[in-house]
Write a protein that holds these residues in place. Structure first.
Motif, short mmCIF file in Angstrom:
data_model
loop_
_atom_site.label_atom_id
_atom_site.label_comp_id
_atom_site.label_asym_id
_atom_site.label_seq_id
_atom_site.Cartn_x
_atom_site.Cartn_y
_atom_site.Cartn_z
N LEU A 1 -4.89 45.22 69.88
CA LEU A 1 -5.60 44.09 70.49
C LEU A 1 -7.09 44.17 70.18
O LEU A 1 -7.73 43.16 69.85
CB LEU A 1 -5.35 44.07 72.00
CG LEU A 1 -5.96 42.90 72.78
CD1 LEU A 1 -5.31 41.59 72.36
CD2 LEU A 1 -5.78 43.12 74.28
N MET B 1 -0.12 38.95 65.52
CA MET B 1 -1.31 38.91 66.37
C MET B 1 -2.49 38.32 65.62
O MET B 1 -3.25 37.50 66.16
CB MET B 1 -1.64 40.31 66.87
CG MET B 1 -0.61 40.92 67.80
SD MET B 1 -0.39 40.00 69.34
CE MET B 1 -1.96 40.32 70.13
N THR C 1 -6.94 41.83 78.73
CA THR C 1 -5.60 42.41 78.86
C THR C 1 -5.40 42.95 80.26
O THR C 1 -6.35 43.26 80.96
CB THR C 1 -5.37 43.52 77.81
OG1 THR C 1 -3.97 43.83 77.74
CG2 THR C 1 -6.14 44.78 78.15
N VAL D 1 1.27 41.86 73.43
CA VAL D 1 0.83 42.32 72.11
C VAL D 1 2.07 42.65 71.29
O VAL D 1 2.95 43.40 71.75
CB VAL D 1 -0.08 43.56 72.23
CG1 VAL D 1 -0.45 44.07 70.84
CG2 VAL D 1 -1.34 43.22 73.03
N GLY E 1 -3.65 39.26 75.41
CA GLY E 1 -2.36 39.82 75.03
C GLY E 1 -2.09 41.03 75.92
O GLY E 1 -3.00 41.82 76.19
N ALA F 1 -0.75 44.61 76.74
CA ALA F 1 -0.29 45.89 76.19
C ALA F 1 0.62 46.61 77.18
O ALA F 1 1.53 47.35 76.80
CB ALA F 1 -1.47 46.77 75.82
N GLY G 1 -0.73 49.16 71.71
CA GLY G 1 -1.01 47.75 71.88
C GLY G 1 -2.48 47.49 72.17
O GLY G 1 -3.07 46.52 71.69
#
Length: 345
Positions: free
Chosen positions: A150, A110, A163, A104, A127, A129, A146
């Motif tokens: 996201l 993003m 994630t 992220v 993504g 974090a 993050g």
């Protein structure tokens, strides 16, 4: 279960083995060959799990007939499982197409990447974090900030988000923001983490460890299933090899092997498997042709500025072209790229 006795096992030792089997309330069948004596055990193998059978004098090898991963095996669940990730189905002919950057990063980037991959047809956005890195000096992720970003990006572009969770203590907070929890290759055998994600209600993406056998992977999935979370998707992301031509060895044969052993869906990750954008398209197509239930690909709009793993990311235009090819192959294979649920938008 089958007990293979030692070549020089005495009659007294054989009798003792049979007595131990009878003491457990099980039946036995003794077969004496020219070179080997075999004892077949008939009954509930669960009664034998805690018995140190190999320690009995005269026993050379213990061979289970049923796999140790009871819940993950096809014996317990003959039909393929379908995992629902906030409306996106993976397994049973439904393909989960995961795309996004490795980490992220800043909000504008993003949103741009999510817009591109969503327009191409991806149905899950990824993504990291929290990033477990080989070097303690490498970028470790944006953490909670993050996760929030996201979630914001996923909501705005109508995509469930995936994630990685790296620590048992983070499972609860990551579950607040993510639609699917990823357990990475480095954490595949982090049994405390597997137990915690098993207790969560979120679907889990379990990546194969870098030096893990298929049996290792399925046993780790069993940890999650045993806690009541049956929504597990496996991921073949390449294993260690002696050949430096690619980042890892893409074990595409793992896909049909897993399907033969387990009801769980399995996707492929050619980005981590090869580490080379020029090889990702062919390996992604090979994974689908082998029966994969989806493809996980890293996409970045400026790889040279990526916080992590930029060299292995596809550009958005490259991903769009590849997705078109994957969609055509999916139609040929009678597979469906699961649409994003309207409720996710």
């Amino acid at each position: 279960m089958i007990l293979i006795l030692k070549n020089r096992a005495t009659d007294d030792q054989i009798d003792h083995v049979l007595q131990r089997v009878e003491a457990l309330g099980l039946q036995h069948h003794l077969s004496r060959g020219t070179y080997r004596t075999i004892v077949g055990i008939i009954g509930d193998e669960e009664l034998l799990r805690e018995e140190p059978l190999k320690a009995i004098p005269g026993v050379a090898k213990v061979v289970p007939v049923l796999p140790p991963y009871k819940l993950a095996s096809r014996d317990a669940h003959p039909d393929p499982s379908v995992v629902d990730v906030s409306g996106v189905k993976i397994g049973g002919g439904n393909l989960g197409m995961i795309a996004g950057p490795c980490s992220v990063e800043d909000p504008d980037r993003m949103h741009r990447i999510a817009e591109h991959v969503r327009a191409s047809g991806a149905n899950l956005f990824r993504g990291g974090a929290f990033k477990p890195r080989t070097s303690p000096y490498a970028f470790q992720g944006m953490g909670i900030d993050g996760l929030k970003l996201l979630r914001e990006v996923g909501d705005q572009h109508g995509m469930p988000v995936v994630t990685e969770v790296t620590d048992p203590r983070l499972v609860e907070v990551v579950s607040e923001y993510a639609d699917m929890l990823q357990v990475g290759a480095r954490n595949m055998q982090n049994f405390a983490l597997l137990t915690e994600v098993g207790k969560s209600k979120r679907p889990v993406l379990l990546k194969r460890g870098m030096a893990a056998t298929i049996n290792d992977l399925l046993m780790c999935a069993e940890y999650i299933l045993s806690q009541g979370n049956m929504n597990v998707v496996l991921c073949e992301r390449g294993i260690k090899s002696f050949d430096p031509a690619t980042r890892n060895l893409f074990d595409v044969a793992a896909v049909p092997v897993v399907h033969g052993l387990s009801h769980l869906p399995i996707i492929v990750d050619p980005s981590h498997a090869t580490g080379r954008p020029d090889l990702i398209p062919s390996c992604a197509m090979a994974g689908l042709a082998a029966g994969a239930d989806g493809v996980h690909i890293e996409v970045h709009d400026c790889p040279e500025e990526a916080k992590s793993d930029g060299p292995q990311a596809l550009l958005p235009d490259q991903y769009r072209e590849l997705f078109s090819q994957m969609k055509s192959l999916a139609e040929l294979l009678n597979k469906t790229i699961s649409p994003v649920s309207e409720t996710s938008a």
